[in-house]
Design a protein around this motif. Sequence first.
Motif, PDB file in Angstrom:
ATOM      1  N   ALA A   1      -2.728   3.745  -6.793  1.00 47.08           N
ATOM      2  CA  ALA A   1      -3.458   2.265  -6.304  1.00 47.08           C
ATOM      3  C   ALA A   1      -3.365   2.213  -5.002  1.00 47.08           C
ATOM      4  O   ALA A   1      -4.154   1.778  -3.965  1.00 47.08           O
ATOM      5  CB  ALA A   1      -2.859   1.024  -7.105  1.00 47.08           C
TER       6      ALA A   1
ATOM      7  N   ALA B   1      -5.886   2.229  -1.796  1.00 47.97           N
ATOM      8  CA  ALA B   1      -5.965   1.185  -0.767  1.00 47.97           C
ATOM      9  C   ALA B   1      -6.010   1.584   0.521  1.00 47.97           C
ATOM     10  O   ALA B   1      -6.743   1.106   1.448  1.00 47.97           O
ATOM     11  CB  ALA B   1      -4.876   0.258  -0.848  1.00 47.97           C
TER      12      ALA B   1
ATOM     13  N   GLN C   1      -1.247  -4.392   5.429  1.00 48.89           N
ATOM     14  CA  GLN C   1      -2.343  -4.796   4.624  1.00 48.89           C
ATOM     15  C   GLN C   1      -1.926  -4.396   3.174  1.00 48.89           C
ATOM     16  O   GLN C   1      -1.814  -5.083   2.116  1.00 48.89           O
ATOM     17  CB  GLN C   1      -3.868  -4.564   4.586  1.00 48.89           C
TER      18      GLN C   1
ATOM     19  N   LEU D   1      -1.205  -7.046   0.419  1.00 52.44           N
ATOM     20  CA  LEU D   1      -2.292  -7.326  -0.766  1.00 52.44           C
ATOM     21  C   LEU D   1      -1.873  -6.283  -2.166  1.00 52.44           C
ATOM     22  O   LEU D   1      -2.594  -6.592  -2.872  1.00 52.44           O
ATOM     23  CB  LEU D   1      -3.637  -6.666   0.422  1.00 52.44           C
ATOM     24  N   ILE D   2      -1.162  -5.373  -1.580  1.00 49.18           N
ATOM     25  CA  ILE D   2      -0.929  -4.482  -2.903  1.00 49.18           C
ATOM     26  C   ILE D   2       0.426  -4.549  -3.563  1.00 49.18           C
ATOM     27  O   ILE D   2       0.512  -4.879  -4.695  1.00 49.18           O
ATOM     28  CB  ILE D   2      -1.393  -3.191  -2.699  1.00 49.18           C
TER      29      ILE D   2
ATOM     30  N   PRO E   1       2.073  -8.293  -4.450  1.00 48.92           N
ATOM     31  CA  PRO E   1       1.393  -8.770  -5.495  1.00 48.92           C
ATOM     32  C   PRO E   1       1.791  -7.907  -6.835  1.00 48.92           C
ATOM     33  O   PRO E   1       1.973  -8.562  -8.037  1.00 48.92           O
ATOM     34  CB  PRO E   1      -0.178  -8.777  -5.374  1.00 48.92           C
ATOM     35  N   LEU E   2       1.945  -6.472  -6.708  1.00 49.33           N
ATOM     36  CA  LEU E   2       2.140  -5.841  -7.904  1.00 49.33           C
ATOM     37  C   LEU E   2       3.568  -5.966  -8.430  1.00 49.33           C
ATOM     38  O   LEU E   2       3.952  -5.907  -9.432  1.00 49.33           O
ATOM     39  CB  LEU E   2       1.820  -4.261  -7.666  1.00 49.33           C
TER      40      LEU E   2
END
Lengths: 362, 308
Positions: B190, B194, B203, B207-208, B211-212
């Motif tokens: 993932a 990205a 980012q 963004l990844i 949150p994960l």
Amino acid sequence: MPKIQLDNLVKRYGDFEVLHGINLEMEENEFTVFVGPSGCGKSTTLRMIAGLETVSGGEIYIDGKPVSGLEPKARDLAMVFQDYALYPHMDVAQNMSFALRLQKAPKSEINAKVKDVAKMLGLTDFLHRKPGELSGGQRQRVAMGRALTRDSSTFLFDEPLSNLDAKLRGQMRAELALMRQQVQKNMIYVTHDQIEAMTLADRIVVMHGGYIQQQGTPAELYKRPVNKFVAGFLGSPPMNFLDAELADVDGKLVVKGSGFQIALPKECAHSLPAAAKGPVTMGIRPADLTYAPDASDDQSFHLQVVVSEYIGAQSVLICDCAGQKVEVELKSDTPIALGEQLRFEVNTDAIHLFDRETEAAL
Amino acid sequence: MSAVARANRLTPYMFLAPATVVLVFALLYPIGYMVYASFLDWSPSQRIGEADFIGLRNYANLLTDAAFLESFWVTIKFAAVVVTLEMIIGVGLALLLDRNIRGLSLLRTIFILPMMIAPIVVGLMWRYMYHPTVGIFNRTIKNLGFEQGIPWLSDSTWSFIAVVIADVWQWTPFIFILALAAMQSLPRSALEAAEIDGANEWQKIVLIKIPLMMPVLIVTLLLRLIDAFKVLEVIMVLTNGGPGLSTEIVALRIFRTAQEFQELGEAAAMSNLLLIMLMALTIGMFMYTKIQEARTARMLKAAQAEDE
């Protein structure tokens, strides 16, 4: 100018070299498939093109520009991963629009694009679901959708169908072929499944042990494999290989082994080098062996049926030819018994001969 | 129902029985005892049976007890500040060290050392470092040419800062370890996706990665919050709640109520209030994860049915 070019590309992990100088040119909008067994270097090559692996030697050119020093994002590529690599915390629409949102594209444009692609892939009803709430097939489509929403010039696919069950894989393969007709882009596709390679590719690149074995159209590779590996890898059921000897008998060139002696056509005799006489490996595809009880001895095999694999309309018979294994195909309604001796006529134009030592085609 | 069937039905409960007995005596009995004690006017010189039952009066008193309310406020302030700092530093360190660095495992071991020291010892250690004249901080300050050292433990603001620093020092590694583990188990592809989609390092983090990691981070945060509300030893050794009530957290207040003021019932009531608050936090956390899981499972089932 070729769209993507690999020039003597090398990959090493420490002292261990896994790619030994790959040279390849891909034309504009070509669908290229890298195929080979596990560990052959196909995924590594793809990941190097993507920029996810560093280049140990050689260079990659996209549109004539060297890119091996560039970050993935500077290469204008879209990629579909084997495990889909969806962003688990974003819904389908957010997954598909991620790249566009990073580019700060206008909202209306993003929405329109996502809607278009979702419609094309049948995802319209799922736009607000998270990946964890989708089935395998739907996730696969989202991964495709994420690549398609970007207007990249090049699409990379890393074994995109290998996590699906057989039925779904066949279905997605057909959808991919359909998508291919609608989307004219450079596509590089990695798979270990020769059927995917044959059905999808404009050009197949067969890899093995970190080398390119052969590249060409599916038909070229199927009809004129350059070595035993390529011959055995493409085609299903796979080509039969028999130890044999190339010799002159009564002024005719024959290939003979224990239990068979088959005369080769005249053209063949001219094209073979004189030094080829002696021990060879003979290759013949099951499809080029026809059940023919009345065929002449110098055009056929005598085979004893050992196992019959019923597939449906066809059965695959695994037979014994004086100690060597030969597979043939036969209509299932032909009345045969296990242990029976059957005669199969050889399409002599389709005989492949390989050097016993180097395994190169003669 | 036959005898065999009845015996089979009871079998699972027989397996559960020993654990249940242990649980009842080890957990429920003391808690029940404490709840009962909170309804009593009870001094240590009495046996529990001799104490007067006064109903909810202990609780009523607490709500108007300025010292207790102050300690409650100090605790909330302390927990909020230390957990915020620890989360930021811990996750930040994990982000920095989430790569293949030579000697990372050694570094990790060093990082978690503070966590392994007994809180009393941590308190003593920091007390020496905060010492107004011979402590390393004030000596350094003086060596740098400043006249005045910092009144670490004698000023109400500085003493709060001092206990915060000590706690952050000891407990940031806990968050660092959990955050690093969470980060290293993130789906690598993932993040690669990205990268291909054009995300830069920042980012990717915002963004990844973050949150994960959120589920792990939320649980970590709650665990730390629960612990921070119960903090005692380090502060007891460092400041003993002072100067004034500036660092008197609830646990210390409870201790002093029981030990110095000999009000066992009131101390029990304070403990219960703390327990109820922490239980609410914990139950909230479990409900949050359960609801999320149930929702995902339901949707996944629906999706798979559609594939058939």
